[in-house]
Design a protein around this motif. Structure first.
Motif, PDB file in Angstrom:
ATOM      1  N   CYS A  27      22.659  51.718  42.710  1.00 45.29           N
ATOM      2  CA  CYS A  27      23.121  51.008  43.887  1.00 45.29           C
ATOM      3  C   CYS A  27      24.560  51.364  44.234  1.00 45.29           C
ATOM      4  N   GLY A  28      24.802  51.534  45.538  1.00 48.84           N
ATOM      5  CA  GLY A  28      26.150  51.715  46.055  1.00 48.84           C
ATOM      6  C   GLY A  28      26.463  50.620  47.046  1.00 48.84           C
ATOM      7  N   LEU A  29      27.740  50.300  47.201  1.00 49.71           N
ATOM      8  CA  LEU A  29      28.153  49.230  48.106  1.00 49.71           C
ATOM      9  C   LEU A  29      29.242  49.749  49.049  1.00 49.71           C
ATOM     10  N   LEU A  30      29.006  49.571  50.350  1.00 47.20           N
ATOM     11  CA  LEU A  30      29.965  49.953  51.380  1.00 47.20           C
ATOM     12  C   LEU A  30      30.375  48.713  52.149  1.00 47.20           C
ATOM     13  N   GLY A  31      31.663  48.447  52.195  1.00 42.80           N
ATOM     14  CA  GLY A  31      32.166  47.273  52.898  1.00 42.80           C
ATOM     15  C   GLY A  31      33.682  47.326  52.956  1.00 42.80           C
ATOM     16  N   VAL A  32      34.287  46.189  53.273  1.00 40.67           N
ATOM     17  CA  VAL A  32      35.739  46.122  53.447  1.00 40.67           C
ATOM     18  C   VAL A  32      36.306  44.988  52.592  1.00 40.67           C
ATOM     19  N   ILE A  33      37.391  45.293  51.895  1.00 41.37           N
ATOM     20  CA  ILE A  33      38.136  44.271  51.157  1.00 41.37           C
ATOM     21  C   ILE A  33      39.619  44.450  51.458  1.00 41.37           C
ATOM     22  N   ASP A  91      36.539  53.899  60.127  1.00 45.89           N
ATOM     23  CA  ASP A  91      36.484  54.688  58.899  1.00 45.89           C
ATOM     24  C   ASP A  91      35.202  54.390  58.115  1.00 45.89           C
ATOM     25  N   LYS A  92      34.821  53.123  58.088  1.00 46.46           N
ATOM     26  CA  LYS A  92      33.616  52.727  57.352  1.00 46.46           C
ATOM     27  C   LYS A  92      32.366  53.334  57.971  1.00 46.46           C
ATOM     28  N   LEU A  93      32.309  53.378  59.299  1.00 50.66           N
ATOM     29  CA  LEU A  93      31.150  53.958  59.978  1.00 50.66           C
ATOM     30  C   LEU A  93      31.035  55.452  59.668  1.00 50.66           C
ATOM     31  N   ALA A  94      32.166  56.152  59.663  1.00 49.88           N
ATOM     32  CA  ALA A  94      32.155  57.575  59.327  1.00 49.88           C
ATOM     33  C   ALA A  94      31.681  57.778  57.891  1.00 49.88           C
ATOM     34  N   GLN A  95      32.116  56.901  56.991  1.00 49.30           N
ATOM     35  CA  GLN A  95      31.697  57.018  55.598  1.00 49.30           C
ATOM     36  C   GLN A  95      30.207  56.712  55.450  1.00 49.30           C
ATOM     37  N   PHE A  96      29.695  55.751  56.223  1.00 50.32           N
ATOM     38  CA  PHE A  96      28.268  55.443  56.194  1.00 50.32           C
ATOM     39  C   PHE A  96      27.449  56.684  56.538  1.00 50.32           C
ATOM     40  N   ASN A  97      27.832  57.365  57.600  1.00 45.49           N
ATOM     41  CA  ASN A  97      27.102  58.563  58.018  1.00 45.49           C
ATOM     42  C   ASN A  97      27.152  59.641  56.942  1.00 45.49           C
ATOM     43  N   ALA A  98      28.270  59.746  56.241  1.00 44.97           N
ATOM     44  CA  ALA A  98      28.404  60.741  55.178  1.00 44.97           C
ATOM     45  C   ALA A  98      27.561  60.386  53.952  1.00 44.97           C
ATOM     46  N   LEU A  99      27.442  59.096  53.655  1.00 41.81           N
ATOM     47  CA  LEU A  99      26.698  58.653  52.469  1.00 41.81           C
ATOM     48  C   LEU A  99      25.187  58.649  52.676  1.00 41.81           C
ATOM     49  N   LEU A 100      24.747  58.548  53.893  1.00 41.33           N
ATOM     50  CA  LEU A 100      23.335  58.319  54.224  1.00 41.33           C
ATOM     51  C   LEU A 100      22.359  59.254  53.500  1.00 41.33           C
ATOM     52  N   VAL A 131      17.026  53.772  50.427  1.00 43.25           N
ATOM     53  CA  VAL A 131      16.889  52.477  51.096  1.00 43.25           C
ATOM     54  C   VAL A 131      18.280  52.003  51.528  1.00 43.25           C
ATOM     55  N   ILE A 132      18.366  51.538  52.770  1.00 44.23           N
ATOM     56  CA  ILE A 132      19.620  50.991  53.283  1.00 44.23           C
ATOM     57  C   ILE A 132      19.419  49.494  53.506  1.00 44.23           C
ATOM     58  N   VAL A 133      20.263  48.675  52.901  1.00 45.70           N
ATOM     59  CA  VAL A 133      20.217  47.221  53.095  1.00 45.70           C
ATOM     60  C   VAL A 133      21.478  46.807  53.844  1.00 45.70           C
ATOM     61  N   LEU A 134      21.299  46.222  55.015  1.00 45.60           N
ATOM     62  CA  LEU A 134      22.414  45.764  55.836  1.00 45.60           C
ATOM     63  C   LEU A 134      22.496  44.247  55.708  1.00 45.60           C
ATOM     64  N   SER A 135      23.520  43.782  55.001  1.00 47.35           N
ATOM     65  CA  SER A 135      23.664  42.363  54.677  1.00 47.35           C
ATOM     66  C   SER A 135      24.716  41.744  55.589  1.00 47.35           C
ATOM     67  N   MET A 153      24.151  52.068  62.752  1.00 45.82           N
ATOM     68  CA  MET A 153      23.716  52.291  61.372  1.00 45.82           C
ATOM     69  C   MET A 153      22.196  52.282  61.276  1.00 45.82           C
ATOM     70  N   VAL A 154      21.559  51.330  61.951  1.00 44.60           N
ATOM     71  CA  VAL A 154      20.094  51.258  61.942  1.00 44.60           C
ATOM     72  C   VAL A 154      19.507  52.530  62.552  1.00 44.60           C
ATOM     73  N   GLU A 155      20.035  52.933  63.701  1.00 46.27           N
ATOM     74  CA  GLU A 155      19.513  54.115  64.387  1.00 46.27           C
ATOM     75  C   GLU A 155      19.678  55.366  63.534  1.00 46.27           C
ATOM     76  N   ALA A 156      20.859  55.551  62.950  1.00 44.31           N
ATOM     77  CA  ALA A 156      21.118  56.740  62.141  1.00 44.31           C
ATOM     78  C   ALA A 156      20.249  56.772  60.886  1.00 44.31           C
ATOM     79  N   ALA A 157      20.091  55.612  60.241  1.00 48.68           N
ATOM     80  CA  ALA A 157      19.300  55.555  59.012  1.00 48.68           C
ATOM     81  C   ALA A 157      17.822  55.799  59.273  1.00 48.68           C
ATOM     82  N   ARG A 158      17.311  55.237  60.346  1.00 48.09           N
ATOM     83  CA  ARG A 158      15.897  55.441  60.675  1.00 48.09           C
ATOM     84  C   ARG A 158      15.639  56.885  61.089  1.00 48.09           C
TER      85      ARG A 158
END
Length: 325
Positions: free
Chosen positions: A82-88, A147-156, A161-165, A178-183
């Protein structure tokens, strides 16, 4: 008509016929609102002389991963990668989140935002009862979100499985992309939704609203047939493969184009429902990632939810609890 779709009630012992899948190769990326859940436990023996409130003398403190981080923690506890992408924030709470992720063997892709503090939910517990909850939160900055969106596209490409919480704290303002790119990349996309508008989640594989979230979108219902009609209409409108409605003590219902599956809640003593939805979506994601049919994934998610509500606070379910030998 949607009400002509076959409906089945799955028996509670259905899990006994499901073999434990190999989750070691399942790769899940959780994206969303990352939080730190803090618990202060103490003894209550008197009422304050200043106001009619109990005095809690703190004896123990705990910190746990919350929000999207709790989803990741649940998936990792089952044995998935599991990997986690978010902001802190760049603060002490953010450092504690990173430390807890490392302890749980979760790959951290967190963005550190100088402009905000890490989201913290502080619960004060006295005599095993929650006395008060104090929330500290503020939305991420636009720069950090880009920045997070760019990283999401790179990690995809690295995940199955992508879980959007979505906890409606601002980390998923780009969720439609994110939904469109992942699908488009052929991934399973699961969404725990929030708010008054589910259209940003259109095209996902599954969304997992609870009853109150569902009512905000489709209105109330009086009969099971009315609920089925509304759920199927929403599923079709959003172009979902399935809609999983979590119904608390009533169990769960899974709506697909071919049938409707119902499961009664696993019969256990309910101690704390906080984080149960995180456990359900994490278990469903792990099972689907391992190749289980949707009906079997539903059975195991329902079982996991039944186990976790018997624990205090944001908790997890292990593989051994889910598939006892």
């Amino acid at each position: 008509m949607t009400n002509t779709i076959p409906s089945r009630l799955l028996p509670p012992e259905s899990h006994k016929s499901i073999a434990a899948p190999d989750l070691s190769a399942v790769r899940i990326l959780v994206v969303g609102d990352v939080m730190l859940d803090r618990y202060w436990f103490g003894d209550v023996s008197r009422i304050s002389p200043e106001a009619p409130v109990p005095v809690v003398r703190i004896e123990k403190r705990e910190a746990r991963l919350g929000g999207a981080a709790n989803v990741a923690r649940n998936a990792a506890a089952l044995g998935a990668n599991c990997g986690l992408l978010g902001v802190i924030g760049k603060d002490e709470a953010g450092n504690e989140v990173e430390s807890l992720l490392a302890d749980s063997h979760i790959d951290s892709y967190l963005k550190h935002d100088d402009a905000i503090s890490t989201i913290v939910k502080l619960r004060v517990i006295g005599r095993q009862q929650q006395m008060v909850r104090i929330d500290f939160e503020e939305p991420p900055s636009d720069t950090t979100l880009r920045d997070k969106l760019a990283q999401f596209n790179a990690l995809l490409p690295a995940f199955d499985v992508i879980v959007l919480s979505d906890y409606d704290k601002g980390a998923l303002v780009n969720v439609a992309h994110m939904v469109e790119a992942a699908r488009a990349a052929g991934k399973i996309v699961m969404v725990d939704p929030k708010g008054d508008d589910f259209t940003p989640y259109a095209g996902a594989t599954i969304i997992t609203p609870n009853k109150s979230e569902m009512r905000r979108i489709v209105g109330s219902w009086k009969t099971e047939d009315q609920l089925t009609e509304k759920a199927q209409a929403l599923r079709e409108q959003l172009r979902l493969d399935a809609l999983l409605l979590t119904r608390s003590e009533e169990g769960m219902s899974l709506y697909t184009a071919g049938e409707v599956l119902h499961m009664h809640a696993d019969a256990r003593e309910v101690f704390d429902v906080s984080g149960a939805g995180d456990t359900v979506i994490a278990t469903m994601a792990a099972m689907l990632g391992a190749g289980l049919p949707m009906a079997d994934a539903l059975v195991m998610a329902n079982r996991a939810g039944g186990i976790v509500v018997g624990k205090l606070g944001t908790a997890t379910v292990t593989r051994d609890e889910l598939f006892p030998s």
